[in-house]
Write an enzyme that holds these catalytic residues in place. Structure first.
Site, PDB file in Angstrom:
ATOM      1  N   ALA A 251       0.838  -1.221   0.093  1.00  0.00           N
ATOM      2  CA  ALA A 251      -0.039   0.102   0.143  1.00  0.00           C
ATOM      3  C   ALA A 251       0.819   1.351   0.033  1.00  0.00           C
ATOM      4  CB  ALA A 251      -0.828   0.113   1.036  1.00  0.00           C
TER       5      ALA A 251
ATOM      6  N   ASN B 253      -4.845   3.225  11.849  1.00  0.00           N
ATOM      7  CA  ASN B 253      -3.901   2.160  12.075  1.00  0.00           C
ATOM      8  C   ASN B 253      -3.635   2.005  13.452  1.00  0.00           C
ATOM      9  OD1 ASN B 253      -2.317   4.496  10.722  1.00  0.00           O
ATOM     10  ND2 ASN B 253      -0.819   3.394  11.932  1.00  0.00           N
TER      11      ASN B 253
ATOM     12  N   CYS C 278       5.458   1.051  11.316  1.00  0.00           N
ATOM     13  CA  CYS C 278       6.232   2.123  10.300  1.00  0.00           C
ATOM     14  C   CYS C 278       6.884   3.038  10.811  1.00  0.00           C
ATOM     15  CB  CYS C 278       5.450   2.175   9.088  1.00  0.00           C
ATOM     16  SG  CYS C 278       5.105   0.915   8.234  1.00  0.00           S
TER      17      CYS C 278
ATOM     18  N   GLN D 188      -6.312  -0.958   6.901  1.00  0.00           N
ATOM     19  CA  GLN D 188      -6.751  -1.248   8.185  1.00  0.00           C
ATOM     20  C   GLN D 188      -8.226  -1.609   8.162  1.00  0.00           C
ATOM     21  OE1 GLN D 188      -4.964  -2.265  10.636  1.00  0.00           O
ATOM     22  NE2 GLN D 188      -2.884  -0.973   9.894  1.00  0.00           N
TER      23      GLN D 188
ATOM     24  N   SER E 266      -3.188  -3.731   1.192  1.00  0.00           N
ATOM     25  CA  SER E 266      -2.001  -4.418   1.359  1.00  0.00           C
ATOM     26  C   SER E 266      -2.249  -5.860   2.041  1.00  0.00           C
ATOM     27  CB  SER E 266      -0.941  -3.593   2.336  1.00  0.00           C
ATOM     28  OG  SER E 266       0.257  -4.216   2.138  1.00  0.00           O
ATOM     29  N   ALA E 267      -1.945  -6.958   1.232  1.00  0.00           N
ATOM     30  CA  ALA E 267      -2.243  -8.348   1.548  1.00  0.00           C
ATOM     31  C   ALA E 267      -1.963  -8.798   2.893  1.00  0.00           C
ATOM     32  CB  ALA E 267      -1.651  -9.350   0.490  1.00  0.00           C
TER      33      ALA E 267
ATOM     34  N   THR F 248       7.658  -7.457 -13.570  1.00  0.00           N
ATOM     35  CA  THR F 248       6.738  -8.771 -13.589  1.00  0.00           C
ATOM     36  C   THR F 248       6.036  -8.982 -12.253  1.00  0.00           C
ATOM     37  OG1 THR F 248       8.645  -9.586 -14.791  1.00  0.00           O
ATOM     38  CG2 THR F 248       6.988 -11.244 -13.736  1.00  0.00           C
TER      39      THR F 248
END
Length: 391
Positions: free
Chosen positions: A72, A155, A328, A183, A203-204, A241
């Site tokens: 993300a 978050n 983060c 979140q 984001s996974a 890729t």
């Protein structure tokens, strides 16, 4: 001693079924999907299924785009910097509006854009810790504002922002709207067919998928200058890729996250409330944000007289993993910016501890965690230089 993981807003365990689905794409079906031979083409059906799961998971339409990214953070940078190149650098508009409580990847990207001459307006939160539509309406300028970027859920606090109302204000004023939904996915319903956002990022690894992959939703008819230039992957919108195993995992994780929303809202909320009730029995402790306004898995608690870093260390020594806020920004010793934005004192802004559960959290873990938290608070307050004198 079995460890207890209560830092799921930082990252989540990869669901074993997700890991199993990814496995064949490392050493069996390992071709480059852009290759024309069978090694490349044989993986296309699995990739299409994964993309279908992403589109279905957030309610995207066939004419919308979902760009596969590395995370993300990349998606957020793509939106903000893309808007700079598309609308701001050429002089059409010169303002981005965001909030004082955004994730560091939004905050620091905005700081960078300010160094390029962009005007960034940081909206304050109200007493509930969110930005309401009236605040946005007072600050938005149709002829000046190029983009509004406001998170779906915070978050640190878990507080859910009124995204539909905020997006409506932007539509009324002809201003593009982006939301960081990292979140929110897997915790509350995220449906872009009902909520008029223009851009959305996820984001996974926040919903039991692998780290290193995410997505950027782009509403039909909109384009962004690419952040990365190279090959023609993602229709030329994101070169590089595609990480096939991770895409397969993210697609399945998204489907499972959506399917588990009811469990999250009932069972995980119940466990969260159980832990929160136990924490609030500890004297001189507060929890930020009303329960009804938060994601069902998150607690941000403040323990008067205890430095957050000290408590994290003590909890870790006793088998409980929590955090002082955003992973983060975990190396920063500055007061918690969310606390500061909410007008909470500097003293308490250094004492915040975030506990975040997931669908893998269990009742017996919550019972033991509650005991460890209480013991930790009592132990640290006996050596605190500020607790007894500050009361």
């Amino acid at each position: 001693m079995d460890r207890i993981y209560l830092d799921n807003n930082a990252t989540t365990i990869v669901d074993p079924r997700v890991k199993e689905a990814m496995e064949p794409f490392y050493c069996q079906q390992y071709g480059n999907p852009n290759s024309l031979h069978s090694f490349g083409t044989e993986i296309h059906p699995a990739m299409r299924l994964a993309m279908d799961r992403l589109y279905s998971g957030i309610g995207a339409g066939d004419e919308d785009d979902i760009i596969v990214t590395s995370c993300a953070c990349e998606g957020n940078n793509h939106v903000l910097k893309g808007i700079y190149y598309d609308l701001i650098r050429n002089g059409q508009k010169n303002e981005i509006i965001t909030t004082q409580v955004e994730h560091p990847c939004i905050r620091n990207c905005c700081n960078f854009l300010e160094s390029l001459g962009v005007t960034v307006t940081y909206l304050p939160v109200n007493a509930d810790g969110i930005v309401d539509s009236d605040t946005l309406r007072r600050h938005i300028h149709p002829d000046k504002t190029a983009l509004v970027s406001i998170m779906w859920a915070n978050n640190e606090t878990g507080l859910i922002f009124p995204i539909t109302e905020l997006a409506d204000v932007c539509r009324e004023n002809g201003v593009l709207f982006h939301t960081d939904a990292v979140q929110a996915i897997g915790k509350v319903s995220v449906d872009v067919s009902r909520v008029p956002v223009d851009f959305l990022t996820f984001s996974a690894h926040k919903f039991h998928g692998p780290k290193g992959i995410g997505g950027l939703f782009v509403r039909q008819g909109l384009k962004l200058t690419p952040l990365l230039h190279g090959g023609e992957q993602m229709g030329g919108m994101r070169a590089g890729t595609v990480n096939v195993p991770y895409l397969i995992g993210m697609g399945l994780a998204m489907e499972m996250a959506v399917n588990n929303l009811a469990y999250e809202d009932s069972s995980i909320r119940g466990l969260r409330d159980q832990l929160e009730d136990a924490i609030l029995t500890i004297p001189d402790t507060l929890v930020v944000g009303k329960r009804s306004l938060r994601t069902p898995n998150t607690i941000l608690a403040s323990f008067r007289g205890i430095e957050g870093e000290a408590m994290i260390w003590d909890l870790n020594q006793n088998g409980v993993a929590a955090s002082t806020g955003s992973a983060c920004a975990s190396e920063s010793l500055e007061p918690n910016p969310t606390f500061v934005a909410m007008g909470i004192s500097d003293e308490l802004a250094h004492t915040g501890i975030r506990f975040s559960l997931s669908r893998f959290s269990r009742a017996e873990e919550i019972d033991r965690a509650a005991t460890v938290v209480r013991q930790s608070a009592e132990r640290l307050r006996t050596i605190s230089s500020t607790y007894n004198t500050g009361k």
